[in-house]
Design a protein around this motif. Sequence first.
Motif, mmCIF file in Angstrom:
data_model
loop_
_atom_site.group_PDB
_atom_site.id
_atom_site.type_symbol
_atom_site.label_atom_id
_atom_site.label_comp_id
_atom_site.label_asym_id
_atom_site.label_seq_id
_atom_site.Cartn_x
_atom_site.Cartn_y
_atom_site.Cartn_z
ATOM 1 N N SER A 96 83.083 29.747 -6.975
ATOM 2 C CA SER A 96 82.989 31.192 -7.144
ATOM 3 C C SER A 96 83.447 31.608 -8.541
ATOM 4 N N THR A 97 84.430 30.897 -9.089
ATOM 5 C CA THR A 97 84.911 31.186 -10.441
ATOM 6 C C THR A 97 83.828 30.912 -11.474
ATOM 7 N N LEU A 98 82.999 29.903 -11.218
ATOM 8 C CA LEU A 98 81.867 29.636 -12.101
ATOM 9 C C LEU A 98 80.981 30.871 -12.216
ATOM 10 N N HIS A 99 80.780 31.579 -11.123
ATOM 11 C CA HIS A 99 79.973 32.796 -11.143
ATOM 12 C C HIS A 99 80.618 33.903 -11.981
ATOM 13 N N GLY A 100 81.874 33.721 -12.358
ATOM 14 C CA GLY A 100 82.549 34.659 -13.248
ATOM 15 C C GLY A 100 82.481 34.260 -14.708
ATOM 16 N N VAL A 292 92.607 34.869 -5.160
ATOM 17 C CA VAL A 292 91.643 34.168 -5.995
ATOM 18 C C VAL A 292 90.879 35.218 -6.782
ATOM 19 N N GLN A 293 90.743 35.008 -8.087
ATOM 20 C CA GLN A 293 90.096 36.004 -8.940
ATOM 21 C C GLN A 293 88.928 35.373 -9.691
ATOM 22 N N PRO A 294 87.755 35.301 -9.072
ATOM 23 C CA PRO A 294 86.607 34.709 -9.765
ATOM 24 C C PRO A 294 86.249 35.416 -11.067
ATOM 25 N N LEU A 295 86.564 36.698 -11.166
ATOM 26 C CA LEU A 295 86.260 37.457 -12.382
ATOM 27 C C LEU A 295 87.501 37.679 -13.243
ATOM 28 N N GLY A 296 88.550 36.930 -12.986
ATOM 29 C CA GLY A 296 89.802 37.141 -13.700
ATOM 30 C C GLY A 296 89.688 37.015 -15.204
ATOM 31 N N MET A 297 89.002 35.987 -15.674
ATOM 32 C CA MET A 297 88.860 35.802 -17.115
ATOM 33 C C MET A 297 87.999 36.899 -17.734
ATOM 34 N N LEU A 298 86.918 37.232 -17.068
ATOM 35 C CA LEU A 298 86.040 38.282 -17.586
ATOM 36 C C LEU A 298 86.750 39.633 -17.603
ATOM 37 N N MET A 366 83.012 45.658 -17.206
ATOM 38 C CA MET A 366 82.646 44.260 -17.296
ATOM 39 C C MET A 366 81.139 44.124 -17.392
ATOM 40 N N PRO A 367 80.662 43.129 -18.144
ATOM 41 C CA PRO A 367 79.215 42.909 -18.204
ATOM 42 C C PRO A 367 78.707 42.232 -16.939
ATOM 43 N N GLY A 368 77.395 42.228 -16.784
ATOM 44 C CA GLY A 368 76.759 41.474 -15.715
ATOM 45 C C GLY A 368 76.273 40.144 -16.256
ATOM 46 N N ILE A 369 76.446 39.092 -15.483
ATOM 47 C CA ILE A 369 76.011 37.754 -15.888
ATOM 48 C C ILE A 369 74.640 37.471 -15.307
ATOM 49 N N GLY A 370 73.710 37.066 -16.180
ATOM 50 C CA GLY A 370 72.345 36.796 -15.744
ATOM 51 C C GLY A 370 72.015 35.331 -15.614
ATOM 52 N N MET A 371 72.790 34.455 -16.291
ATOM 53 C CA MET A 371 72.511 33.020 -16.208
ATOM 54 C C MET A 371 73.685 32.259 -16.803
ATOM 55 N N ILE A 372 73.972 31.074 -16.220
ATOM 56 C CA ILE A 372 75.032 30.197 -16.735
ATOM 57 C C ILE A 372 74.491 28.781 -16.811
ATOM 58 N N LEU A 373 74.689 28.153 -17.972
ATOM 59 C CA LEU A 373 74.295 26.766 -18.170
ATOM 60 C C LEU A 373 75.538 25.920 -18.414
ATOM 61 N N ILE A 374 75.530 24.707 -17.895
ATOM 62 C CA ILE A 374 76.563 23.724 -18.196
ATOM 63 C C ILE A 374 75.868 22.458 -18.656
ATOM 64 N N ASP A 375 76.231 22.010 -19.851
ATOM 65 C CA ASP A 375 75.566 20.859 -20.462
ATOM 66 C C ASP A 375 74.051 21.034 -20.471
ATOM 67 N N GLY A 376 73.620 22.266 -20.730
ATOM 68 C CA GLY A 376 72.202 22.550 -20.851
ATOM 69 C C GLY A 376 71.447 22.669 -19.549
ATOM 70 N N VAL A 380 73.715 28.623 -12.597
ATOM 71 C CA VAL A 380 73.784 29.919 -11.924
ATOM 72 C C VAL A 380 72.710 30.806 -12.529
ATOM 73 N N GLY A 381 71.960 31.498 -11.677
ATOM 74 C CA GLY A 381 71.066 32.532 -12.165
ATOM 75 C C GLY A 381 71.855 33.818 -12.255
ATOM 76 N N ARG A 382 71.391 34.853 -11.633
ATOM 77 C CA ARG A 382 72.164 36.102 -11.626
ATOM 78 C C ARG A 382 73.432 35.896 -10.813
ATOM 79 N N SER A 383 74.582 36.186 -11.408
ATOM 80 C CA SER A 383 75.865 35.977 -10.742
ATOM 81 C C SER A 383 75.971 36.813 -9.476
ATOM 82 N N ARG A 384 76.538 36.216 -8.449
ATOM 83 C CA ARG A 384 76.751 36.966 -7.213
ATOM 84 C C ARG A 384 78.033 37.795 -7.261
ATOM 85 N N ASN A 385 78.865 37.598 -8.308
ATOM 86 C CA ASN A 385 80.163 38.272 -8.361
ATOM 87 C C ASN A 385 80.215 39.420 -9.356
ATOM 88 N N THR A 386 79.429 39.366 -10.427
ATOM 89 C CA THR A 386 79.432 40.475 -11.375
ATOM 90 C C THR A 386 78.441 41.541 -10.928
#
Length: 398
Positions: A96-100, A292-298, A366-376, A380-386
């Motif tokens: 869930s934190t990844l979605h943040g 638990v704060q999935p959006l804590g860093m954001l 806070m912004p909305g997250i539309g996609m997350i890549l790890i090592d290319g 994650v597509g559109r975040s379920r948490n933002t």
Amino acid sequence: MPQSSNAAASADRLLIRNLGRVLSGDIRSPLADADAILIESGKIAAVGRGADLEASGIRVIDARGSSVMPGMIDNHAHPAMGDWTPRQNQLGWIESTLHGGVTTLISAGEVHLPGRPTDVVGVKALAITAQRVYSNFSPSGMKVLAGALILEPGLDEGDFAELAAAGVKLVGEFGLGAIKDGPTGRRMMDWARKYGMTSMTHTGGHSIPGSSRIGSETVLEVDADVAAHLNGGPTSLPEDELRLICERSKRGLEIVHNGNMRAALFVLDVVRDLGVLDRLVLGTDGPAGSGVQPLGMLRMVTMLASLGGVEPEVAVCFATGNVANLRGLDDRGIIAPGRAADLVLFDQAMGGAGQGVLDSMTLGNMPGIGMILIDGVVRVGRSRNTPPAILVPEMQAM
């Protein structure tokens, strides 16, 4: 070259184009003059203009004007085992934190594990086990740097050498274990540094029943690589002690989500006045009693941008490149050639104030997250948490 080789090569290359703002994570130059990123074999190959980067025959992500930043690095997390936290008896908190927008977690100690051992053999075994577990287990691709040695009586230099040889690179918060005095802590921090391990010290009042207050005198004497949660974990020291640490320490200075927000802004002001924003890093200090704060860093980045008087692109550096530099992670945290393609594509959240994503963040949204890549790899597509972003990237067919 045979067609199959061409196909394999193209599948290993990815171009992200039509980017809005590129937040580099490098505090020396937090906004990059670019609108495209070329990725090869999971690493950033080039950052520049789409017209100048080869796009023929490779996969393409059309950012559609959304912005990008490095995946955030939480400098202060408390994993236990797997994707479960015993503090809240909750499953799936890492995924869930990844979605943040966090792509790397750094352990400050696996202290919450039920029945945690306190003898020398046990704490070494726990550190090695946690390091091995999270080296082999990456929830949805999250990079978890774990196995943070908790300091207990009886540890000697040979133990640090043994742990370093086994792959342990972290020392958990000084003060979590039974070692509380400055001279012993300093000796152990010196051993850790000698063997290439980075370390932290608790800063502030008692965190849970049975814990101890670690004040400025001890923090400075111990001289860990990070003065953890200067704004409290969760109880902050008085402002005169916080100022003293910032002025006299030459190490990393951390503020966290699960602390005193007024104290966080005070620390930011002091650090800025001292001209050492490159040493400021962010973490969550979670999971903890506050949950638990999935959006804590954001949330921290947005809070500092809106209430702390720093530009959003600079606040992002506190959660990305600054952490990478402090922890010796020269393979991530900055959008630059050779770094891991751990990337977060984001935009202004729908329905809020502001003209564009950076302006919106300065207004506290806070912004909305539309996609997350790890090592290319798109994890994650559109975040379920933002909240939903106005502009959302899309993968184009080859």
